[in-house]
Design an enzyme around this catalytic site. Structure first.
Site, short mmCIF file in Angstrom:
data_model
loop_
_atom_site.label_atom_id
_atom_site.label_comp_id
_atom_site.label_asym_id
_atom_site.label_seq_id
_atom_site.Cartn_x
_atom_site.Cartn_y
_atom_site.Cartn_z
N GLN A 242 0.82 -1.21 0.00
CA GLN A 242 0.00 0.00 0.00
C GLN A 242 0.85 1.26 0.00
O GLN A 242 0.31 2.37 -0.10
CB GLN A 242 -0.93 0.01 1.21
N CYS B 146 -5.03 0.15 3.73
CA CYS B 146 -4.92 -1.26 4.13
C CYS B 146 -6.24 -2.01 4.02
O CYS B 146 -6.27 -3.18 3.60
CB CYS B 146 -4.37 -1.36 5.55
N HIS C 189 -5.54 -1.23 11.72
CA HIS C 189 -4.99 -1.81 10.51
C HIS C 189 -5.81 -3.03 10.09
O HIS C 189 -6.29 -3.78 10.95
CB HIS C 189 -3.53 -2.22 10.76
N ASN D 112 0.25 -9.32 5.15
CA ASN D 112 0.22 -7.87 5.33
C ASN D 112 0.26 -7.19 3.96
O ASN D 112 0.44 -7.86 2.93
CB ASN D 112 1.41 -7.44 6.20
#
Length: 459
Positions: free
Chosen positions: A76, A82, A374, A399
């Site tokens: 990102q 996110c 997140h 992630n």
């Protein structure tokens, strides 16, 4: 007649610190061998290097009984997208299967563009609705404080996909500003606040609903122009063809973003709900947050509050059935980026400082010490059996911070960290008990805009 007691004068309540107190604190510090030792260490090294519990770091095994991912992570960059990345990473699994591709990404920039347009409209509409309130009213102040953000929630992601569809990344690739948003956001934030002042002034002067709507659209056209300059123009339709991993050629021809989303995703978003763990409030009830949303006329952001064990069980069952899980957490505490590790006991700050941190999860929410920051994707879980009962002991996380941290961008979350810092997942209704499905139909309790459950995933 009841008299309201007057407040004491400042001089009566003032309690300044004194030199004697400073001297006493310094004396006790000088008498503590551990305090001096920690001072010597922390003045020369970052606190996390000193506080890291090596036993936790070296005893964690990065293997899992169930792993779904065989793809690379996304990035990102310097943006707060996110929640969009996590959502698109969930949907791309089905797209890769349908198109027989080893790697594929939906355009994050495309859905980000439409979120920015929709969110500007959502904000201005709330400004019109609250135009009769004083500008210092807490609700109006809340709206003006953060009128524009990169962050979001699961239901907001679903609203965007339903309305605007999806496109491949190659059709609308990232721009400089989609990966580095502060300047673009700041300039648009300025225009939105300027627009808010204009709309409130027009409403105070007695402007009609039609005139306020026309004024709002004029502001939004400027926002649309700024976004097009920064992010590019989203396509109304595009040509789509590809070579699959077996080198077979496919041609789909002209498609719209809405058509592309229907053809190349295998998840029915209408079947998904957002489960949260908020120990401050009663479980098995639904909640929403005032002013939390992005698409005007879209679905509300609604949470079903459940106990942590329910959150774990649903996530574990989803993964063992072969599907990743969108999730949101407080990403920062007890995290080691290089190792890609979360553990509730990873850093011994209490030992370094000779103090205790006593807030539990509920009190951390009440005291504004913790909230969801997140969104990522669970792509694996290590399941063990104890007394005939299967339970998770660690989780594999995809992630969206690129592949230079963790294990090529993948992280490990020990289950004790899940207990403390996990807040929500998106789940298929089929994994819920009948009692929880019934609870979904209850009218949500409305939390105020500033409640921590209204936080946006933006890390």
């Amino acid at each position: 007649m009841t008299m309201t007691p007057s407040r004491p004068a400042a001089a009566e309540t003032s309690r300044p610190l004194t030199g004697d107190q400073f001297a006493a604190w310094q004396r006790r510090f000088d008498e503590s061998p551990s305090a001096q030792l920690m001072q010597n260490a922390v003045c020369r090294q970052p606190i996390d290097e000193v506080a890291l519990d090596r036993r936790v770091a070296t005893s964690t095994d990065f293997t899992f009984s169930h792993v779904l991912d065989d793809w690379t992570v996304t990035s990102q960059k310097q943006s707060g997208r996110c929640w969009l990345f996590a959502g698109l990473n969930l949907l791309r699994v089905g797209a890769m299967n349908k198109m027989n591709l080893q790697e594929f990404e939906f355009s994050q920039n495309h859905i980000f563009f439409w979120d920015k347009v929709e969110r500007a409209n959502y904000f201005l509409q709330r400004i019109i609705e609250t135009a009769d309130r004083d500008i210092d009213d807490r609700h109006v102040a809340f709206l003006l404080d953060r009128p524009y953000d990169d962050g979001g929630q699961w239901n907001m992601f679903v609203n965007l996909v339903k309305k605007h569809g999806l496109v491949p990344q190659a059709v609308m690739p990232d721009s400089h500003s989609s990966g580095c948003t502060p300047r673009m956001n700041g300039n648009i934030r300025h225009k939105l606040r300027e627009g808010a002042v204009r709309l409130r002034a027009a409403a105070a002067a007695g402007a009609s609903t039609e005139n306020l709507e026309a004024e709002k659209h004029a502001i939004l056209e400027t926002v649309y122009r700024i976004l097009s300059i920064h992010l590019g123009t989203p396509p109304a339709e595009f040509d789509w063809q590809w070579n699959d991993k077996d080198r077979k050629f496919h041609r789909d021809g002209k498609v719209t973003p809405q058509d592309f989303a229907k053809r190349y995703t295998d998840i029915d978003l209408d079947h998904y709900v957002c489960l949260v763990n908020d120990p401050r409030n009663p479980y098995n009830q639904t909640y929403t947050v005032e002013y939390l949303g992005n698409v005007e006329g879209g679905d509300r952001v609604v949470y079903l509050n459940v106990e942590t064990d329910v959150l774990k069980q649903v996530a574990m069952n989803t993964i063992t059935d072969g599907e990743p899980v969108w999730m949101g957490c407080d990403v920062g505490p007890m995290m080691e980026r290089k190792l890609g590790l979360w553990d509730a006991r990873l850093y011994d700050y209490e030992g370094v400082y000779e103090t205790q941190y006593t807030l539990d999860k509920a009190d951390r929410l009440r005291a504004h010490q913790s909230l969801m920051t997140h969104a990522m994707l669970f792509t694996g879980v290590d399941v063990v059996s104890e007394a005939g009962v299967e339970r998770p002991r660690r989780w594999r996380v995809e992630n969206s911070w690129g592949d230079e941290i963790g294990r090529k961008g993948f992280f490990l979350m020990n289950d004790n960290w899940f207990d403390q810092y996990m807040f929500e997942i998106a789940a298929n209704r089929k994994y819920l008990s009948q009692d929880l499905i019934a609870a979904l139909d209850t009218e949500p309790t409305v939390l105020p805009p500033w409640d921590p459950m209204g936080s946006l995933a933006r890390s």
